[in-house]
Design a protein around this motif. Structure first.
Motif, short mmCIF file in Angstrom:
data_model
loop_
_atom_site.label_atom_id
_atom_site.label_comp_id
_atom_site.label_asym_id
_atom_site.label_seq_id
_atom_site.Cartn_x
_atom_site.Cartn_y
_atom_site.Cartn_z
N ASP A 1 -1.24 -1.09 -7.03
CA ASP A 1 -1.75 -1.14 -8.40
C ASP A 1 -2.99 -0.26 -8.63
OD1 ASP A 1 -3.53 -2.70 -6.96
OD2 ASP A 1 -3.51 -4.38 -8.37
N GLU A 2 -3.42 0.45 -7.59
CA GLU A 2 -4.57 1.35 -7.72
C GLU A 2 -4.22 2.82 -7.46
OE1 GLU A 2 -7.60 -0.21 -5.15
OE2 GLU A 2 -7.77 -2.06 -6.30
N VAL A 3 -2.93 3.11 -7.30
CA VAL A 3 -2.50 4.50 -7.09
C VAL A 3 -2.88 5.29 -8.34
CG1 VAL A 3 -0.51 6.02 -6.80
CG2 VAL A 3 -0.61 3.86 -5.55
N PRO A 4 -3.52 6.44 -8.18
CA PRO A 4 -3.87 7.24 -9.36
C PRO A 4 -2.63 7.51 -10.22
CG PRO A 4 -4.92 8.13 -7.41
CD PRO A 4 -3.97 7.06 -6.93
N GLU A 5 -2.83 7.51 -11.51
CA GLU A 5 -1.71 7.63 -12.44
C GLU A 5 -0.85 8.86 -12.17
OE1 GLU A 5 -1.02 7.86 -17.21
OE2 GLU A 5 -2.66 6.61 -16.47
N ASP A 6 -1.47 9.97 -11.84
CA ASP A 6 -0.69 11.20 -11.60
C ASP A 6 0.04 11.20 -10.25
OD1 ASP A 6 -3.03 11.46 -10.06
OD2 ASP A 6 -3.12 13.63 -10.35
N GLN A 7 -0.09 10.11 -9.49
CA GLN A 7 0.58 10.02 -8.19
C GLN A 7 1.46 8.77 -8.08
OE1 GLN A 7 -1.67 11.17 -4.70
NE2 GLN A 7 -3.32 11.89 -6.02
N ARG A 8 1.72 8.12 -9.17
CA ARG A 8 2.51 6.89 -9.14
C ARG A 8 3.90 7.09 -8.56
NH1 ARG A 8 -0.40 2.44 -10.79
NH2 ARG A 8 -2.05 3.05 -12.20
N TYR B 1 0.85 -1.18 0.00
CA TYR B 1 0.00 0.00 0.00
C TYR B 1 0.88 1.23 0.00
CZ TYR B 1 -3.94 -3.00 0.38
OH TYR B 1 -4.89 -3.96 0.09
N VAL B 2 0.34 2.33 -0.52
CA VAL B 2 1.11 3.54 -0.74
C VAL B 2 0.35 4.74 -0.20
CG1 VAL B 2 2.14 5.03 -2.53
CG2 VAL B 2 2.09 2.55 -2.86
N VAL B 3 1.04 5.60 0.54
CA VAL B 3 0.47 6.87 1.00
C VAL B 3 0.72 7.89 -0.10
CG1 VAL B 3 0.43 8.64 2.79
CG2 VAL B 3 0.94 6.26 3.40
N THR B 4 -0.32 8.63 -0.46
CA THR B 4 -0.22 9.56 -1.58
C THR B 4 -0.38 11.01 -1.13
OG1 THR B 4 -2.57 9.25 -2.06
CG2 THR B 4 -1.02 7.82 -3.24
N GLU B 5 -0.44 11.89 -2.11
CA GLU B 5 -0.38 13.33 -1.92
C GLU B 5 -1.33 13.91 -0.87
OE1 GLU B 5 -0.06 17.17 -4.80
OE2 GLU B 5 -1.60 15.70 -5.33
#
Length: 108
Positions: A59-66, A3-7
């Motif tokens: 695999d579900e991170v929004p494209e602009d936040q990869r 899992y990834v923490v995003t903006e």
């Protein structure tokens, strides 16, 4: 998968997610949290706990936040593990949902 923490976590840093993590994979920076991809066991317990909806399966991170996948992996090496819930940043509510916060990410 991890899992990834995003903006959206930037300038909010809600820590509800860290408290429910069974493997201590969250690391805390000045205004952002990250997930250690080597420690994450893909349990997804953190996702419903995040008030900012900032955590995604890799695999579900929004494209602009990869790029946050690499940011999480890099910053886990620099920041300490966080185990307990702490108060969010003072203006977290105002920052929640704002875009273009990448330049505000503090690494130290």
């Amino acid at each position: 998968m991890t899992y990834v923490v995003t903006e959206n976590c930037i300038q909010c840093k809600y820590t509800d997610c860290a408290e429910v993590c069974p493997v201590e994979c969250f690391h805390e920076g000045p205004n952002f949290l990250v997930i250690d991809p080597d420690e994450c066991i893909d349990c997804a317990a953190c996702i419903p706990e995040c008030p900012a909806d900032a955590i995604f399966a890799e695999d579900e991170v929004p494209e602009d936040q990869r790029d946050f996948t690499a940011i999480n992996a890099e910053l886990t090496k620099k920041w300490p593990v966080i185990l307990r819930k702490k108060s969010a940043l003072p203006d977290a509510e105002a920052w929640n949902g704002k875009t273009d916060k990448r330049p505000l990410l503090k690494e130290a």
